[in-house]
Design an enzyme around this catalytic site. Sequence first.
Site, PDB file in Angstrom:
ATOM      1  N   ARG B 294       0.823  -1.220   0.000  1.00 24.77           N
ATOM      2  CA  ARG B 294       0.000   0.000   0.000  1.00 24.77           C
ATOM      3  C   ARG B 294       0.851   1.263   0.000  1.00 24.77           C
ATOM      4  O   ARG B 294       0.474   2.260  -0.624  1.00 24.77           O
ATOM      5  CB  ARG B 294      -0.979  -0.041   1.181  1.00 24.77           C
ATOM      6  CG  ARG B 294      -2.026  -1.108   0.946  1.00 24.77           C
ATOM      7  CD  ARG B 294      -3.115  -1.200   1.977  1.00 24.77           C
ATOM      8  NE  ARG B 294      -4.176  -2.072   1.460  1.00 24.77           N
ATOM      9  CZ  ARG B 294      -5.263  -2.444   2.124  1.00 24.77           C
ATOM     10  NH1 ARG B 294      -5.450  -2.016   3.362  1.00 24.77           N
ATOM     11  NH2 ARG B 294      -6.167  -3.220   1.563  1.00 24.77           N
ATOM     12  N   TYR B 434      -6.993   0.139  -6.899  1.00 18.39           N
ATOM     13  CA  TYR B 434      -6.441  -1.196  -6.568  1.00 18.39           C
ATOM     14  C   TYR B 434      -5.713  -1.224  -5.233  1.00 18.39           C
ATOM     15  O   TYR B 434      -5.553  -0.203  -4.591  1.00 18.39           O
ATOM     16  CB  TYR B 434      -5.633  -1.792  -7.717  1.00 18.39           C
ATOM     17  CG  TYR B 434      -4.384  -1.130  -8.250  1.00 18.39           C
ATOM     18  CD1 TYR B 434      -3.671  -0.160  -7.566  1.00 18.39           C
ATOM     19  CD2 TYR B 434      -3.895  -1.548  -9.510  1.00 18.39           C
ATOM     20  CE1 TYR B 434      -2.511   0.368  -8.106  1.00 18.39           C
ATOM     21  CE2 TYR B 434      -2.746  -1.003 -10.049  1.00 18.39           C
ATOM     22  CZ  TYR B 434      -2.051  -0.048  -9.346  1.00 18.39           C
ATOM     23  OH  TYR B 434      -0.918   0.479  -9.878  1.00 18.39           O
ATOM     24  N   GLU B 435      -5.373  -2.405  -4.810  1.00 20.55           N
ATOM     25  CA  GLU B 435      -4.754  -2.608  -3.493  1.00 20.55           C
ATOM     26  C   GLU B 435      -5.670  -2.093  -2.377  1.00 20.55           C
ATOM     27  O   GLU B 435      -5.203  -1.575  -1.358  1.00 20.55           O
ATOM     28  CB  GLU B 435      -3.393  -1.891  -3.454  1.00 20.55           C
ATOM     29  CG  GLU B 435      -2.389  -2.481  -2.491  1.00 20.55           C
ATOM     30  CD  GLU B 435      -1.981  -3.908  -2.829  1.00 20.55           C
ATOM     31  OE1 GLU B 435      -1.808  -4.223  -4.015  1.00 20.55           O
ATOM     32  OE2 GLU B 435      -1.864  -4.717  -1.889  1.00 20.55           O
ATOM     33  N   GLY B 436      -6.986  -2.270  -2.568  1.00 21.95           N
ATOM     34  CA  GLY B 436      -7.972  -1.766  -1.609  1.00 21.95           C
ATOM     35  C   GLY B 436      -8.422  -0.378  -2.018  1.00 21.95           C
ATOM     36  O   GLY B 436      -7.675   0.582  -1.858  1.00 21.95           O
ATOM     37  N   GLN B 441      -9.677   1.905   2.440  1.00 24.51           N
ATOM     38  CA  GLN B 441      -8.566   2.443   3.236  1.00 24.51           C
ATOM     39  C   GLN B 441      -9.114   3.281   4.395  1.00 24.51           C
ATOM     40  O   GLN B 441      -8.644   3.187   5.530  1.00 24.51           O
ATOM     41  CB  GLN B 441      -7.653   3.325   2.373  1.00 24.51           C
ATOM     42  CG  GLN B 441      -7.065   2.644   1.147  1.00 24.51           C
ATOM     43  CD  GLN B 441      -6.168   1.469   1.482  1.00 24.51           C
ATOM     44  OE1 GLN B 441      -5.497   1.473   2.518  1.00 24.51           O
ATOM     45  NE2 GLN B 441      -6.186   0.452   0.643  1.00 24.51           N
TER      46      GLN B 441
END
Lengths: 593, 593
Positions: B294, B434-436, B441
């Site tokens: 992240r 992406y990546e959450g 977040q």
Amino acid sequence: MPSYTAPTKDLQFVLHDVLKVTESQTPGYDELEPDFTSAILDEAGKLTSEVLAPLNAVGDKEGCRLENGVVYTPKGFKEAFEKVKEGGWPGLDMPEQYGGQNMPYVMGTAVGEMFSAANQAFTMYQGLTHGAASAILAHGTDAQKDTYLPKMVSCEWTGTMNLTEPHCGTDLGLMRTKAAPQDDGSYKISGQKIFISSGEHDMADNIIHLVLAKIEGGPEGIKGVSLFIVPKFMVNEDGSLGERNGVSVGSIEEKMGIHGNSTCVMNYDGATGYLLGTEHKGMRAMFTMMNEARVGVGMQGLAQADVAYQNAVIYANDRLQGRAVTGAEFPDKPADPLIVHPDIRRSLMDQKSFVEAARAFILWGATMIDAAHRADDKDADGLVSLLTPVIKGFLTDQGYDMTVKAQQVYGGHGYIEEWGMSQFTRDARIAQIYEGANGVQALDLVGRKLAQDGGKHVMAFFDLIKGFIKDNAGQDAEFDAAFLDPLKAASKDLQSAGMYFMQNGMKNPNHALAGSNDFMHMFGHVCLGLMWAKMGLAAKEALKNGSGDAAFYETKLATGRYYMARQLPATALHLTRIQSGADTVMALEAANF
Amino acid sequence: MPSYTAPTKDLQFVLHDVLKVTESQTPGYDELEPDFTSAILDEAGKLTSEVLAPLNAVGDKEGCRLENGVVYTPKGFKEAFEKVKEGGWPGLDMPEQYGGQNMPYVMGTAVGEMFSAANQAFTMYQGLTHGAASAILAHGTDAQKDTYLPKMVSCEWTGTMNLTEPHCGTDLGLMRTKAAPQDDGSYKISGQKIFISSGEHDMADNIIHLVLAKIEGGPEGIKGVSLFIVPKFMVNEDGSLGERNGVSVGSIEEKMGIHGNSTCVMNYDGATGYLLGTEHKGMRAMFTMMNEARVGVGMQGLAQADVAYQNAVIYANDRLQGRAVTGAEFPDKPADPLIVHPDIRRSLMDQKSFVEAARAFILWGATMIDAAHRADDKDADGLVSLLTPVIKGFLTDQGYDMTVKAQQVYGGHGYIEEWGMSQFTRDARIAQIYEGANGVQALDLVGRKLAQDGGKHVMAFFDLIKGFIKDNAGQDAEFDAAFLDPLKAASKDLQSAGMYFMQNGMKNPNHALAGSNDFMHMFGHVCLGLMWAKMGLAAKEALKNGSGDAAFYETKLATGRYYMARQLPATALHLTRIQSGADTVMALEAANF
């Protein structure tokens, strides 16, 4: 594939419950009875959602194609354009004399929102034609009007506006395109224009280019710019088409979005042109229709935000992901829909509360344009002139942000072209740029409009808000707290900012211009706050009268409360920035960036 | 065509003047002498600006192509990848045991910023490999490490992460991909994964897929998810490649941006997989490297903002348009460059003041990750864990906005693909997703991280700011007023928001989650404010010592003053929104949106 539902009910609410158009003294407004406007909006809604919206993705994917000087529009555009013409939509607010229906501009705007939302790139073909026709209407000779307007009002011929050149956009004084006077009173136009929307295509028999150029030997800079009519095909005395004129498409620009519209480089090689209006007064002629054109672009910001929002709502209700933090709402399903999550709601409420207020703001602006044009109302003209950069700049900045929020609701699917959410952001992006980039709008607002007529119009705006609050306060404590108090506070922030400009801009204009973007945005928020207060009042009224759909009006009030609580307070931040002045903004040498 | 200049000097300033890395107790940091880091950054700068940046537009235009199950990367990618491998860049911060150079993560991050800025889509091939290798490093058996890591550290083989399925992304408990245990201890993996970055391509001999799947008969939901290694080609005992495994690419997704990266639909048809880590603990294994991954995505937000900003500065200096309102600055030229205009400056200062503080914030985060991994520093681990959603969510939201601002400086040319500014926004957009997705977040921050370890880490954060202000206040009234007072005020806003969550989130968690996005953003502003105060201090110190380039340090102070005056006050607006609670956010029935 995204869908589009025409916001007919909401448009009716704004026209009748909020703006009360039939009570207006503006000529032509007495005809705008609810049943009449409803019939028009329903018809337009059908066409836009069923015919134009399904072509939106097609246009994006396929784009326009240039082959041997001919531009081909995407598959289906031609047939759809025929349907639009058949319905008489391009001439809705054009004079009957030239084949139009002579309806007020406010109706053109209401319908225009649907067209833009359904398919912005497609709608630009008729939008540019409307703009060019309006300029001819305002500045043409009778002969010019008779020659061009009937065909342009019907969109048998389309129109373009040619301003930008490779080295100049905002600063048109740098223009190089030349006009050489001919013995017969015409001119030979030579030069290159870029970013010409609908510049060349296969959907009309002729294309009427309006071209800015400098007459040889005229004054330097912007004062030597004239406006010309340059038809693609020469028009014979009897109205039939003659030979091809010396104008051709150089290339189609590859753009971030609005792929369905052919944005062309246009080359003028001694093309025959006819002066429109007065020599060297080309900018004035071009800018006569500026309020309308810019309100129209502001509307595009709203329109893309609305269609993106609609699809975000559908996805948020469909997509099952996670559980409500307060306990499963659909325990029988594998997961709850996205819409249970507070942060998704926050995003959707941002979008909804923007879209509905923006719609009211634009239609209010359109009623002022009508009052100015149809009733020669100078006050309305001054006020809408003040608000025009706000409508254009604020609504397109915010409209773009809303399309990004809508796209975000889709998560990864929002990034995949197949779902169509990316197109809404890519198409919305242009509205912040064309018809005067938003920085130029902010400059126009702070550098010109604020002080226009001795500051009369901005004072009128503040008086209007003050009067509105005074007339309506003290009757309903909840409404006062939720709507009127925030409006008052925001309006006070805006006044403080204006005061700051007056006190500091005199000694150093940078102190005003460094805050111009913030001022435009806070002005926009105050306008939307005013719209929400007006809509809230109208909704309360309707609920009291027990008329119509109670859930609709309750939702209206709830959405308004959201805007007042969450969005309107942005004025305080903008004020803080403005009051920090120009020093930190201008501190660096250019070399140190 | 845009260009890219590696920000070597600024990275050195952050590493040495601000973070003072050589004074750190973290193992390996003693080697990071200025000359050493400078040599590495220069080398990386050369490669990224000369080799990778010129391929950025190529990758965007050409995209990846799938033919008969084979994915072809854009022209030039393969050769560039060879150069990256030759330079040993993929293994910079990997263990020497597997062919890496064992440098701290902070160096990998500094170099990574350049790679991402120059060519994000390209860099993802090695980025995903790095992530997959890190997971194997953390959870693999010795045999697995020996088999895969040497090849992955060198990028002879690349890696992927397979989480998302068509019906689930965030909520992976809904996953359908199955793992059937085999007699030999391996598994047969069956299912479909989507959005797989670098899923298939022609730049590596083998691709090692890390795949989340549910072992048949395991627990329901997220607790039954395990992680598997699924190589594209089976690996023989001697390390040579065997036959093709049962994994294939279904299609390449058509995306808004990062076209140079092959984002694939991957089909697993009884593919052989090997359990990585413990049964049913797949999420934990996948999330071990989450902070790094992240932070890496947050860095992408910064990186795209920086390269877009650099090109906006070039254009603002080149493009002649209009005159400075305070009088012509270049009377001998036909017009002044854009950079004389206050609103252009405002935009450039927004970008510059974000980019430089974001860079410091990320590198500060990276030093904490190093402290956690290399020195087992639990406090650093806790703090960076708290800050990770802020780094990812805030920096990618803001980074995207900055690319839009940079694009806007170009006016109409910003919308034309040829100029490259559109690509920066389209590429930057994915980092918010992406990546959450950033909403996740914010949820992670407010719903989990704030309360982690009894709120210990957020208290430590506030103590850190308090201590910093206390240590440095009272020595320079101008610095206190310009830097420390605004930081104190913003930090107080953040504390008030935390207090609101504590007091109201207990009875109704929606009151906290409705403010999660605002909290993440105000937290981000406070962090960047802290970075500016630290950088300002370091610049003052350097100026006092008369060391180095005075203009650089003066510019640093001026840029910091801008951020503190114009950006940091956003915390007050976020606090107002948070304190308005969840009522207006949650008011509507789902049907009334």
